[in-house]
Write an enzyme that holds these catalytic residues in place. Structure first.
Site, PDB file in Angstrom:
ATOM      1  N   LYS A 171     -10.446  -5.254  11.153  1.00 52.31           N
ATOM      2  CA  LYS A 171      -9.360  -4.749  12.012  1.00 52.31           C
ATOM      3  C   LYS A 171      -9.241  -5.578  13.301  1.00 52.31           C
ATOM      4  CE  LYS A 171      -7.624  -1.521   9.459  1.00 52.31           C
ATOM      5  NZ  LYS A 171      -6.304  -1.733   8.842  1.00 52.31           N
ATOM      6  N   GLY A 215      -0.594   4.684  -0.830  1.00 55.74           N
ATOM      7  CA  GLY A 215      -1.762   5.149  -0.077  1.00 55.74           C
ATOM      8  C   GLY A 215      -1.410   6.357   0.785  1.00 55.74           C
ATOM      9  N   GLN A 216      -2.361   6.765   1.624  1.00 57.34           N
ATOM     10  CA  GLN A 216      -2.154   7.980   2.427  1.00 57.34           C
ATOM     11  C   GLN A 216      -0.937   7.841   3.352  1.00 57.34           C
ATOM     12  OE1 GLN A 216      -5.036   8.884   5.467  1.00 57.34           O
ATOM     13  NE2 GLN A 216      -4.477  11.046   5.557  1.00 57.34           N
ATOM     14  N   GLY A 248       0.838  -1.204   0.000  1.00 60.87           N
ATOM     15  CA  GLY A 248       0.000   0.000   0.000  1.00 60.87           C
ATOM     16  C   GLY A 248       0.867   1.245   0.000  1.00 60.87           C
ATOM     17  N   TYR A 285     -15.132  -3.039   8.005  1.00 59.06           N
ATOM     18  CA  TYR A 285     -13.782  -2.512   8.226  1.00 59.06           C
ATOM     19  C   TYR A 285     -13.336  -2.832   9.662  1.00 59.06           C
ATOM     20  CZ  TYR A 285     -10.167   1.132   8.789  1.00 59.06           C
ATOM     21  OH  TYR A 285      -9.008   1.828   9.044  1.00 59.06           O
ATOM     22  N   ASP A 343      -0.868  -7.013  -6.041  1.00 58.49           N
ATOM     23  CA  ASP A 343      -2.125  -7.177  -5.315  1.00 58.49           C
ATOM     24  C   ASP A 343      -1.780  -8.056  -4.107  1.00 58.49           C
ATOM     25  OD1 ASP A 343      -4.553  -8.157  -4.324  1.00 58.49           O
ATOM     26  OD2 ASP A 343      -5.499  -8.020  -6.295  1.00 58.49           O
TER      27      ASP A 343
HETATM   28  N1  SER Z   1      -9.430   6.759   8.886  1.00 59.94           N
HETATM   29  C1  SER Z   1     -10.094   5.501   8.869  1.00 59.94           C
HETATM   30  C2  SER Z   1     -11.423   5.594   8.229  1.00 59.94           C
HETATM   31  O1  SER Z   1     -12.046   6.631   8.343  1.00 59.94           O
HETATM   32  C3  SER Z   1     -10.270   4.969  10.260  1.00 59.94           C
HETATM   33  O2  SER Z   1      -9.164   4.277  10.630  1.00 59.94           O
HETATM   34  O3  SER Z   1     -11.873   4.634   7.677  1.00 59.94           O
END
Ligand code: SER
Length: 326
Positions: free
Chosen positions: A146, A11-12, A8, A142, A53
């Protein structure tokens, strides 16, 4: 840590962790695994990279073997709001991707960093001063991925001795790469809108309080945890960490101190509001402070000032580069 793989990497978090690790450990020592979206030239040209991937277990293992990687920062994942729109895909990427990384780490003797999140908590968790060890019954896919990820990392640590470590990140604020698909994204969008439009329409209610952190503190946390003496870690997966806790109206007021004409309006997105309402408002991060010396540098006023300065420079640079291309 000597030879590092980041998944990743565009990514951010990855797009900021990659240059920082290359600066510290050497360009050739840090391998970037990008996914789909083409990273900017600066990232692409800065050292070894692959397009991968993370669900492709053979490819992940092949890279780790070829570069004799000893530490993996596994950042590839779908964020909360986009995951809620594609739950099966979110499970596949977030869990099977992690399993591939852990299996590779087991066979190739690597350490693994796994980012958990405030999303690992749910509506039954105490929302204020959320304890390190508490109820974790998230209501989003999500969050489910986690919590499962935290447990899987702990399992690989005690079952196979893999050195797994992680933190529960709050919303992350940064100017280099936008987050994309998260519930806390408003706290990044608001800066872009303030500088380009002078106004912002927020998708959360004005009084929605959430934990947040500026990216330099997030980078510092990852490095500090990965370099910490293992014998001090009572909580490996994952430590609560936070730097500030604010609402949309509070951050808007802070931005107005610098840009008095900035205005904010609200149009609530029910999906993201429901997600935010199920998350902590302020986590207790004392365990991280005691176990591995966590201490953030940026509070809300300091972050807003730095973010406005750095983002304005970046936007100017992008405009300049765009004009050069025409
Ligand atoms: N920044 C993430 C989100 O908003 C949370 O960990 O999904």
């Amino acid at each position: 840590m000597q030879r590092i793989l980041i998944t990743g990497a565009n990514g951010q978090i990855g797009s900021e962790l990659l240059p920082e690790l290359r600066r510290r450990y050497g360009e050739e020592q840090v391998v970037a695994a990008f996914h789909k979206r083409l990273p900017d030239r600066e990232l692409l040209d800065s050292g070894p990279h692959y397009f991968v991937d993370v669900r492709d277990a053979d490819k992940v293992r092949q890279i780790v073997r070829e570069f004799r990687i000893d530490s993996i920062f596994h950042l590839a994942a779908l964020l909360s709001a986009v995951a809620e729109k594609h739950p099966q895909l979110a499970w596949d990427v977030n869990i099977n991707g992690l399993l591939n990384v852990l299996e590779t780490a087991r066979s190739q003797c690597c350490a693994v960093f796994f980012p958990s999140s405030i999303g690992a908590f749910g509506p039954q968790t105490p929302a204020v001063d959320t304890p390190q060890d508490t109820i974790q019954r998230p209501t989003t896919i999500y969050g489910v991925s986690k919590v499962s990820g935290e447990l899987l990392c702990d399992y690989y640590q005690h079952r196979y001795g893999v050195d797994t470590r992680g933190v529960r990140f709050p919303g992350l604020i940064s100017y280099r790469t936008p987050p994309g698909g998260g519930t806390t994204d408003y706290a990044v969008e608001i800066f872009h809108a303030a500088l380009t439009e002078g106004r912002y329409q927020c998708f959360l209610r004005p009084d929605t309080r959430l934990d947040m952190m500026y990216m330099p503190d997030a980078l510092q946390a990852m490095l500090c945890l990965m370099e910490a003496d293992a014998s001090r870690l009572r909580h490996r997966n994952a430590s609560n960490i936070t730097a500030m806790s604010f609402t949309p109206e509070k951050i808007a007021a802070e931005i107005q101190k610098h840009l008095p004409d900035f205005s904010i309006t609200y149009k609530v997105d029910p999906l993201r509001q429901a997600i935010a309402d199920s998350w902590p408002q302020h986590m207790d991060d004392s365990c991280a402070r005691q176990e591995w010396g966590w201490r953030p540098d940026f509070d809300l006023p300091k972050m807003v000032q730095d973010m406005l300065e750095k983002l304005a420079q970046r936007l100017q640079q992008e405009q300049h580069d765009g004009l050069d291309k025409d």
